[in-house]
Design a protein around this motif. Structure first.
Motif, mmCIF file in Angstrom:
data_model
loop_
_atom_site.group_PDB
_atom_site.id
_atom_site.type_symbol
_atom_site.label_atom_id
_atom_site.label_comp_id
_atom_site.label_asym_id
_atom_site.label_seq_id
_atom_site.Cartn_x
_atom_site.Cartn_y
_atom_site.Cartn_z
ATOM 1 N N GLY A 1 111.783 69.187 -39.068
ATOM 2 C CA GLY A 1 111.655 70.334 -40.307
ATOM 3 C C GLY A 1 110.329 69.812 -41.286
ATOM 4 O O GLY A 1 110.229 70.757 -41.958
ATOM 5 N N THR A 2 110.053 68.694 -41.105
ATOM 6 C CA THR A 2 108.830 68.454 -41.930
ATOM 7 C C THR A 2 107.503 68.617 -41.314
ATOM 8 O O THR A 2 106.585 68.276 -42.317
ATOM 9 C CB THR A 2 109.233 66.918 -42.842
ATOM 10 N N LEU A 3 107.259 68.801 -40.379
ATOM 11 C CA LEU A 3 106.160 68.847 -39.552
ATOM 12 C C LEU A 3 105.252 69.938 -40.055
ATOM 13 O O LEU A 3 104.167 69.539 -40.365
ATOM 14 C CB LEU A 3 106.356 69.100 -37.938
ATOM 15 N N LYS A 4 105.782 71.011 -40.396
ATOM 16 C CA LYS A 4 105.007 71.970 -41.083
ATOM 17 C C LYS A 4 104.212 71.514 -42.257
ATOM 18 O O LYS A 4 103.244 72.402 -42.527
ATOM 19 C CB LYS A 4 105.904 73.294 -41.388
ATOM 20 N N GLU A 5 104.686 70.625 -43.052
ATOM 21 C CA GLU A 5 103.997 69.876 -44.235
ATOM 22 C C GLU A 5 102.579 69.525 -43.956
ATOM 23 O O GLU A 5 101.791 69.806 -44.972
ATOM 24 C CB GLU A 5 104.523 68.865 -44.870
ATOM 25 N N TYR A 6 102.274 69.205 -42.584
ATOM 26 C CA TYR A 6 100.926 68.847 -42.395
ATOM 27 C C TYR A 6 99.975 70.121 -42.230
ATOM 28 O O TYR A 6 98.866 69.891 -41.998
ATOM 29 C CB TYR A 6 100.779 68.182 -40.757
ATOM 30 N N ARG A 7 100.217 71.342 -42.508
ATOM 31 C CA ARG A 7 99.348 72.248 -43.113
ATOM 32 C C ARG A 7 98.429 71.996 -44.092
ATOM 33 O O ARG A 7 97.237 72.502 -44.394
ATOM 34 C CB ARG A 7 100.205 73.704 -43.456
ATOM 35 N N ASP A 8 98.768 70.919 -44.765
ATOM 36 C CA ASP A 8 98.430 70.660 -46.050
ATOM 37 C C ASP A 8 97.440 69.260 -45.984
ATOM 38 O O ASP A 8 98.144 68.107 -45.433
ATOM 39 C CB ASP A 8 99.001 70.489 -47.494
ATOM 40 N N GLN A 9 96.083 69.028 -46.382
ATOM 41 C CA GLN A 9 95.779 67.853 -46.090
ATOM 42 C C GLN A 9 96.034 66.663 -46.982
ATOM 43 O O GLN A 9 96.065 65.609 -46.363
ATOM 44 C CB GLN A 9 93.776 68.149 -46.723
ATOM 45 N N ASP A 10 96.588 67.021 -48.190
ATOM 46 C CA ASP A 10 97.197 65.921 -48.874
ATOM 47 C C ASP A 10 98.289 65.294 -48.062
ATOM 48 O O ASP A 10 98.591 64.173 -48.268
ATOM 49 C CB ASP A 10 97.541 66.496 -50.269
ATOM 50 N N TYR A 11 99.216 66.284 -47.530
ATOM 51 C CA TYR A 11 100.257 65.524 -46.817
ATOM 52 C C TYR A 11 99.976 64.604 -45.691
ATOM 53 O O TYR A 11 100.431 63.555 -45.406
ATOM 54 C CB TYR A 11 101.138 66.685 -46.363
ATOM 55 N N TYR A 12 98.926 65.180 -45.156
ATOM 56 C CA TYR A 12 98.416 64.324 -43.780
ATOM 57 C C TYR A 12 97.813 62.888 -44.525
ATOM 58 O O TYR A 12 98.374 61.884 -43.515
ATOM 59 C CB TYR A 12 97.190 64.918 -43.201
ATOM 60 N N GLU A 13 97.297 62.966 -45.541
ATOM 61 C CA GLU A 13 96.585 61.671 -45.942
ATOM 62 C C GLU A 13 97.736 60.491 -46.371
ATOM 63 O O GLU A 13 97.652 59.473 -46.491
ATOM 64 C CB GLU A 13 95.623 62.139 -47.210
ATOM 65 N N LYS A 14 98.845 61.174 -46.884
ATOM 66 C CA LYS A 14 99.867 60.589 -47.228
ATOM 67 C C LYS A 14 100.637 59.839 -46.066
ATOM 68 O O LYS A 14 101.419 58.974 -45.925
ATOM 69 C CB LYS A 14 100.997 61.217 -48.060
ATOM 70 N N HIS A 15 100.550 60.717 -44.863
ATOM 71 C CA HIS A 15 101.547 60.197 -43.537
ATOM 72 C C HIS A 15 100.634 60.464 -42.384
ATOM 73 O O HIS A 15 100.756 61.369 -41.654
ATOM 74 C CB HIS A 15 102.437 61.471 -43.640
ATOM 75 N N PRO A 16 99.411 59.645 -42.397
ATOM 76 C CA PRO A 16 98.450 60.016 -41.255
ATOM 77 C C PRO A 16 99.039 59.437 -39.819
ATOM 78 O O PRO A 16 98.379 59.477 -38.764
ATOM 79 C CB PRO A 16 97.295 59.036 -41.726
ATOM 80 N N GLU A 17 100.229 58.742 -39.713
ATOM 81 C CA GLU A 17 100.456 58.407 -38.504
ATOM 82 C C GLU A 17 102.018 58.239 -38.210
ATOM 83 O O GLU A 17 102.812 58.225 -39.399
ATOM 84 C CB GLU A 17 99.981 56.860 -38.272
ATOM 85 N N ILE A 18 102.574 58.067 -37.155
ATOM 86 C CA ILE A 18 103.788 58.259 -37.067
ATOM 87 C C ILE A 18 104.151 57.160 -35.718
ATOM 88 O O ILE A 18 103.203 56.899 -34.963
ATOM 89 C CB ILE A 18 104.298 59.517 -36.091
ATOM 90 N N TYR A 19 105.081 56.673 -35.892
ATOM 91 C CA TYR A 19 105.603 55.193 -34.819
ATOM 92 C C TYR A 19 106.603 55.744 -33.756
ATOM 93 O O TYR A 19 107.638 56.710 -34.148
ATOM 94 C CB TYR A 19 105.986 54.127 -35.831
ATOM 95 N N ILE A 20 106.313 55.334 -32.366
ATOM 96 C CA ILE A 20 107.148 55.440 -31.560
ATOM 97 C C ILE A 20 107.557 54.059 -30.971
ATOM 98 O O ILE A 20 106.653 53.352 -30.286
ATOM 99 C CB ILE A 20 106.693 56.405 -30.415
ATOM 100 N N TYR A 21 108.795 53.703 -30.754
ATOM 101 C CA TYR A 21 109.219 52.700 -30.354
ATOM 102 C C TYR A 21 109.956 52.948 -28.805
ATOM 103 O O TYR A 21 110.667 53.573 -28.892
ATOM 104 C CB TYR A 21 110.409 51.850 -31.076
ATOM 105 N N THR A 22 109.669 52.108 -27.877
ATOM 106 C CA THR A 22 110.285 52.195 -26.659
ATOM 107 C C THR A 22 111.043 51.000 -26.215
ATOM 108 O O THR A 22 110.823 49.927 -27.009
ATOM 109 C CB THR A 22 109.257 52.389 -25.570
ATOM 110 N N PRO A 23 111.957 50.695 -25.401
ATOM 111 C CA PRO A 23 112.450 49.537 -24.875
ATOM 112 C C PRO A 23 111.651 48.279 -24.809
ATOM 113 O O PRO A 23 111.609 46.948 -24.795
ATOM 114 C CB PRO A 23 113.078 49.882 -23.536
ATOM 115 N N HIS A 24 110.167 48.660 -24.451
ATOM 116 C CA HIS A 24 109.043 47.651 -23.900
ATOM 117 C C HIS A 24 107.886 47.488 -24.912
ATOM 118 O O HIS A 24 107.407 46.607 -24.865
ATOM 119 C CB HIS A 24 108.680 47.706 -22.635
ATOM 120 N N LYS A 25 107.789 48.639 -25.429
ATOM 121 C CA LYS A 25 106.396 48.759 -26.384
ATOM 122 C C LYS A 25 106.650 49.458 -27.643
ATOM 123 O O LYS A 25 107.696 50.178 -27.497
ATOM 124 C CB LYS A 25 105.312 49.354 -25.342
ATOM 125 N N LYS A 26 105.615 49.351 -28.496
ATOM 126 C CA LYS A 26 105.679 50.265 -29.616
ATOM 127 C C LYS A 26 104.396 50.662 -30.082
ATOM 128 O O LYS A 26 103.395 49.958 -29.663
ATOM 129 C CB LYS A 26 106.217 49.545 -30.946
#
Length: 252
Positions: free
Chosen positions: A151-176
């Motif tokens: 529900g928060t993905l749409k916030e990336y319409r704004d440059q400011d939001y992107y600059e506050k959250h420029p990356e997302i993390y994904i963990y798997t059983p063997h890697k991150k």
């Protein structure tokens, strides 16, 4: 007199119908609220049971681009073998298991235990390799009105939001992975987002297209050997459109 009596009867009937509709609407809203709360509680319980955020931070072993999360995948997989990873966005509500089924319908309105819920689950496209080895891995989640799931993905319409959250993390059983976000944009629901590039040229073409459409500027180049991750959700209030958020996966 008869005419006045008839008018009064009609008014009473209309009032009864209106009250009935109001009561039904209130009941449906209550049901939606209960379902939302059930979904929130379900995933909060998963975080509490399977995610540890304290150990790495206490001993000072958080890597420069890591979050310090420790995911108990052994326990998670015992709970549900369809789990292929965990997605986390620091400072947001995104903190969920990722599942994968034999199709893209099963987890659309199902929780991880198979029970029905509008929130559904965060799930990987059934055609993708569960180890994130494809050139583009697609992950779906609902755009919930209470901002949960995607529900928060749409916030990336704004440059400011992107600059506050420029990356997302994904963990798997063997890697991150750190997913360095490169583009976010809105598309028609019937546009073919299910693009699974087969070689470098197709990947580069996809990269050029999404960067050109993006609502924010990231300026992160694509290098040969890179892989993409696409997060997809519906546009709020408009089921004819989707919002896509795309990043480059960097192994940590």
């Amino acid at each position: 007199m008869v005419g006045i009596a008839m008018k009064n009867i009609i008014r009473i009937i209309i009032l009864i119908i209106a009250l009935g509709l109001m009561g039904f609407s209130g009941y449906k809203l209550l049901e939606i609220y209960r379902e939302y709360k059930a979904g929130e509680s379900f995933y909060e319980d998963y975080v509490e049971k399977f995610v540890n955020t304290s150990h790495a931070k206490e001993v000072g072993k958080v890597e420069e681009e890591d979050t310090g999360l420790t995911i108990d995948f052994d326990a998670l997989l015992a709970e549900n073998p369809d789990i292929v990873g965990w997605i986390y966005s620091e400072g947001t509500v995104i903190n969920y298991p990722i599942v994968q089924a034999d199709d893209n319908d099963y987890y659309l309105r199902r929780m991880l235990d198979g029970s029905h819920n509008t929130a559904g689950s965060i799930f990987m496209d059934f055609r993708n390799s569960p180890d994130f080895s494809d050139l583009n891995t697609i992950i779906y989640g609902h755009n919930m009105k209470n901002q949960t799931m995607f529900g928060t993905l749409k916030e990336y319409r704004d440059q400011d939001y992107y600059e506050k959250h420029p990356e997302i993390y994904i963990y798997t059983p063997h890697k991150k992975y750190s997913i360095k976000l490169i583009a976010g944009y809105r598309i028609d629901m019937y546009y073919d987002i299910d693009i699974l590039p087969q070689d470098w040229e197709e990947l580069k073409s996809l990269y050029d297209e999404v960067v050109g459409l993006s609502t924010f500027q990231a300026d992160i180049p694509l290098k040969e050997g890179d892989r993409l991750v696409t997060l997809a959700t519906c546009r709020e209030g408009d089921n004819t459109q989707r919002y896509l958020l795309i990043g480059i996966a960097n192994e940590l």
